[in-house]
Design a protein around this motif. Structure first.
Motif, short mmCIF file in Angstrom:
data_model
loop_
_atom_site.label_atom_id
_atom_site.label_comp_id
_atom_site.label_asym_id
_atom_site.label_seq_id
_atom_site.Cartn_x
_atom_site.Cartn_y
_atom_site.Cartn_z
N ILE A 9 53.02 98.82 94.71
CA ILE A 9 51.67 99.12 94.17
C ILE A 9 51.10 100.22 94.15
CG2 ILE A 9 49.31 97.81 93.65
CD1 ILE A 9 50.74 95.36 94.74
N THR A 10 50.76 101.07 93.13
CA THR A 10 49.89 102.19 93.29
C THR A 10 48.53 101.86 93.15
OG1 THR A 10 49.85 102.73 90.95
CG2 THR A 10 51.99 103.69 92.38
N GLY A 11 47.51 102.75 93.83
CA GLY A 11 46.16 102.33 93.66
C GLY A 11 45.94 101.02 94.33
N ALA A 12 46.42 100.63 95.61
CA ALA A 12 46.27 99.60 95.99
C ALA A 12 45.18 99.36 96.94
CB ALA A 12 47.69 99.02 96.63
N SER A 13 44.67 100.59 96.94
CA SER A 13 43.37 100.43 98.23
C SER A 13 42.11 99.71 97.88
CB SER A 13 43.02 101.98 98.74
OG SER A 13 42.64 102.49 97.44
N THR A 14 41.90 99.75 96.40
CA THR A 14 40.93 98.74 96.13
C THR A 14 41.06 98.09 94.69
OG1 THR A 14 38.23 98.94 95.88
CG2 THR A 14 39.78 100.90 95.13
N GLY A 28 54.69 85.85 98.54
CA GLY A 28 55.73 85.76 99.61
C GLY A 28 56.37 87.03 99.52
N HIS A 29 55.94 88.01 98.50
CA HIS A 29 56.59 89.27 98.47
C HIS A 29 56.46 90.29 99.45
CE1 HIS A 29 58.20 88.60 94.43
NE2 HIS A 29 57.39 87.86 94.19
N ASN A 30 57.13 91.02 100.03
CA ASN A 30 56.76 92.23 100.93
C ASN A 30 56.18 93.30 99.92
OD1 ASN A 30 57.61 90.87 103.13
ND2 ASN A 30 59.67 91.42 102.85
N LEU A 31 55.47 94.17 100.43
CA LEU A 31 54.79 95.18 99.88
C LEU A 31 55.02 96.85 100.30
CD1 LEU A 31 51.33 93.32 99.56
CD2 LEU A 31 53.14 93.30 97.81
N VAL A 32 54.92 97.48 99.36
CA VAL A 32 54.58 99.05 99.89
C VAL A 32 53.10 99.32 99.05
CG1 VAL A 32 55.26 101.35 99.69
CG2 VAL A 32 57.12 99.51 99.78
N LEU A 33 52.39 99.60 99.82
CA LEU A 33 50.97 100.04 99.12
C LEU A 33 50.67 101.62 99.14
CD1 LEU A 33 48.87 97.22 100.95
CD2 LEU A 33 50.16 97.05 98.48
N VAL A 34 50.35 101.95 97.86
CA VAL A 34 50.12 103.31 97.87
C VAL A 34 48.74 103.68 97.36
CG1 VAL A 34 51.03 105.53 96.65
CG2 VAL A 34 52.45 103.73 97.11
N ALA A 35 48.14 104.86 97.96
CA ALA A 35 46.85 105.31 97.53
C ALA A 35 46.60 106.54 98.44
CB ALA A 35 45.64 104.39 97.44
N ARG A 36 45.30 107.23 98.06
CA ARG A 36 44.91 108.31 98.95
C ARG A 36 44.19 107.75 100.12
NH1 ARG A 36 41.45 111.11 94.45
NH2 ARG A 36 40.64 108.94 94.48
N ASP A 37 43.41 106.69 100.26
CA ASP A 37 42.61 106.30 101.46
C ASP A 37 43.42 105.47 102.45
OD1 ASP A 37 40.73 105.14 102.98
OD2 ASP A 37 39.14 105.14 101.55
N LYS A 38 43.75 106.26 103.33
CA LYS A 38 44.87 105.50 104.41
C LYS A 38 44.09 104.33 105.17
CE LYS A 38 48.87 106.24 107.13
NZ LYS A 38 48.20 105.21 108.28
N SER A 39 42.88 104.70 105.53
CA SER A 39 42.14 103.62 106.23
C SER A 39 41.84 102.21 105.58
CB SER A 39 40.86 104.36 106.78
OG SER A 39 39.81 104.55 105.68
N ARG A 40 41.58 102.45 104.35
CA ARG A 40 41.58 101.29 103.44
C ARG A 40 42.98 100.56 103.12
NH1 ARG A 40 37.75 102.27 97.96
NH2 ARG A 40 36.63 100.62 98.70
N ILE A 82 62.68 97.32 96.97
CA ILE A 82 61.78 97.32 95.83
C ILE A 82 62.32 96.90 94.56
CG2 ILE A 82 59.91 98.61 94.67
CD1 ILE A 82 59.94 100.62 97.16
N GLY A 83 61.93 95.89 93.93
CA GLY A 83 62.31 95.56 92.75
C GLY A 83 61.26 95.22 91.79
N ILE A 84 60.11 95.37 92.11
CA ILE A 84 58.83 95.45 90.92
C ILE A 84 58.01 96.63 91.48
CG2 ILE A 84 56.94 94.21 90.23
CD1 ILE A 84 58.28 91.62 91.23
N LEU A 85 57.59 97.47 90.44
CA LEU A 85 56.55 98.42 90.64
C LEU A 85 55.47 98.25 89.70
CD1 LEU A 85 55.78 101.55 91.00
CD2 LEU A 85 57.18 102.06 88.74
N VAL A 86 54.18 98.34 90.33
CA VAL A 86 52.92 97.97 89.71
C VAL A 86 52.42 99.34 89.48
CG1 VAL A 86 50.71 96.68 89.56
CG2 VAL A 86 52.70 95.58 90.69
#
Ligand code: NAP
Length: 260
Positions: A9-14, A28-40, A82-86
């Motif tokens: 998911i891109t833009g997953a920080s908020t 129950g899906h595992n995730l890869v979260l992408v954004a600029r704000d690492k702490s969030r 990775i089978g789903i891209l948001v």
């Protein structure tokens, strides 16, 4: 589609992206979260790991920067889990076109369209080869409405809608589902970030309602999901009108009204 597929998911920080992260983790899906704000991203990933016992990776990337975008592209090409891209990361910008700087509109186009098409291009061949998977692209009702006075933002969202419809036609026979989601005004940080006063908007959808509705469309495999559209038949009528117009286009004959 197997439940164990990882969702990037891109833009997953908020906002909408973070809500998608919560819902896919709940499923129950595992995730890869992408954004600029690492702490969030770290805070969200810790919470989701704890609450749903899923694996959550975090990738810090500014998707307007070619080298950082390339890292995410490589992940999508190489990580077969990775089978789903948001494709959700996006921004808006207030002001009229003549007041917006050339660099700022170019940056908006880079985030809302170039990044989205590059990430889709990175994953699509692998999904088509596997014969399964999905791409969810977050467009906007603004992409249907030049009248809203957001020419560049609306144009990027019209691009996302068109691309999604075209990709769904190409990829669905190969087992890959592509969905365009068109929110209207939704309560997130995008307004403040883009220089708008959220209090001037009379009707605003809550982000959880938006994402839950979008996921109903996802589960139904709708090519285009418009949660705030009350009468779905209006969208069907628009598509029928468009098809009618296409059937009246003759490549070789100039229309009568253009003949002197
Ligand atoms: P938001 O709350 O402002 O969130 C935007 C997300 O995108 C954040 O996670 C942000 O994270 C990320 N992002 C922004 N610039 C980025 C960059 N250069 N590189 C990587 N990530 C970046 O906005 P939202 O409302 O949830 O928007 C999500 C999507 O919905 C957008 O595509 C938007 O156009 C669309 N949409 C929203 C509405 C609405 O009313 N909210 C309506 C229609 C469509 P970082 O700052 O941490 O990078």
């Amino acid at each position: 589609m197997s439940i164990s597929e990882t969702v990037l998911i891109t833009g997953a920080s908020t906002g909408i992206g973070a809500t998608y992260a919560e819902r896919f983790a709940q499923r129950g899906h595992n995730l890869v979260l992408v954004a600029r704000d690492k702490s969030r991203l770290d805070a969200l990933s810790a919470r989701l790991r704890e609450k749903y016992s899923v694996v959550v990776d975090v990738v810090q990337a500014d998707l307007t920067q070619t080298s950082e975008l390339a890292t995410v592209e490589a992940r999508l090409r190489e990580d077969a889990r990775i089978g789903i891209l948001v494709n959700n990361a996006g921004a808006a910008q207030s002001g009229s076109f003549v007041d917006q700087s050339t660099d700022s509109v170019a940056s908006l186009v880079a985030l809302n369209t170039t990044a989205l098409v590059r990430l889709s291009s990175a994953i699509a061949p692998r999904l088509a080869q596997a014969g399964s998977g999905a791409i969810i692209n977050i467009s906007s009702v603004v992409g249907l409405a030049p009248e809203y006075g957001m020419a560049v933002y609306g144009a990027t969202k019209a691009f996302v809608l068109f691309l999604s419809q075209g990709l769904n036609l190409e990829l669905s026979p190969k087992g890959v589902y592509v969905q365009a989601v068109l929110p209207a005004a939704t309560r997130t940080e995008i307004w403040e970030r883009g220089g708008y006063d959220i209090n001037t908007i009379s009707e605003i959808m809550e982000v959880a309602d938006l994402v839950d509705a979008a996921l109903v469309g996802f589960d139904r495999r709708e090519p285009v999901t418009i949660p705030p559209l009350q009468e779905g038949a209006r969208w069907d009528a628009l598509q029928a009108a468009r098809q009618g117009l296409l059937s009246d286009i003759r490549q070789s004959a100039v229309a009568e009204r253009y003949k002197n």
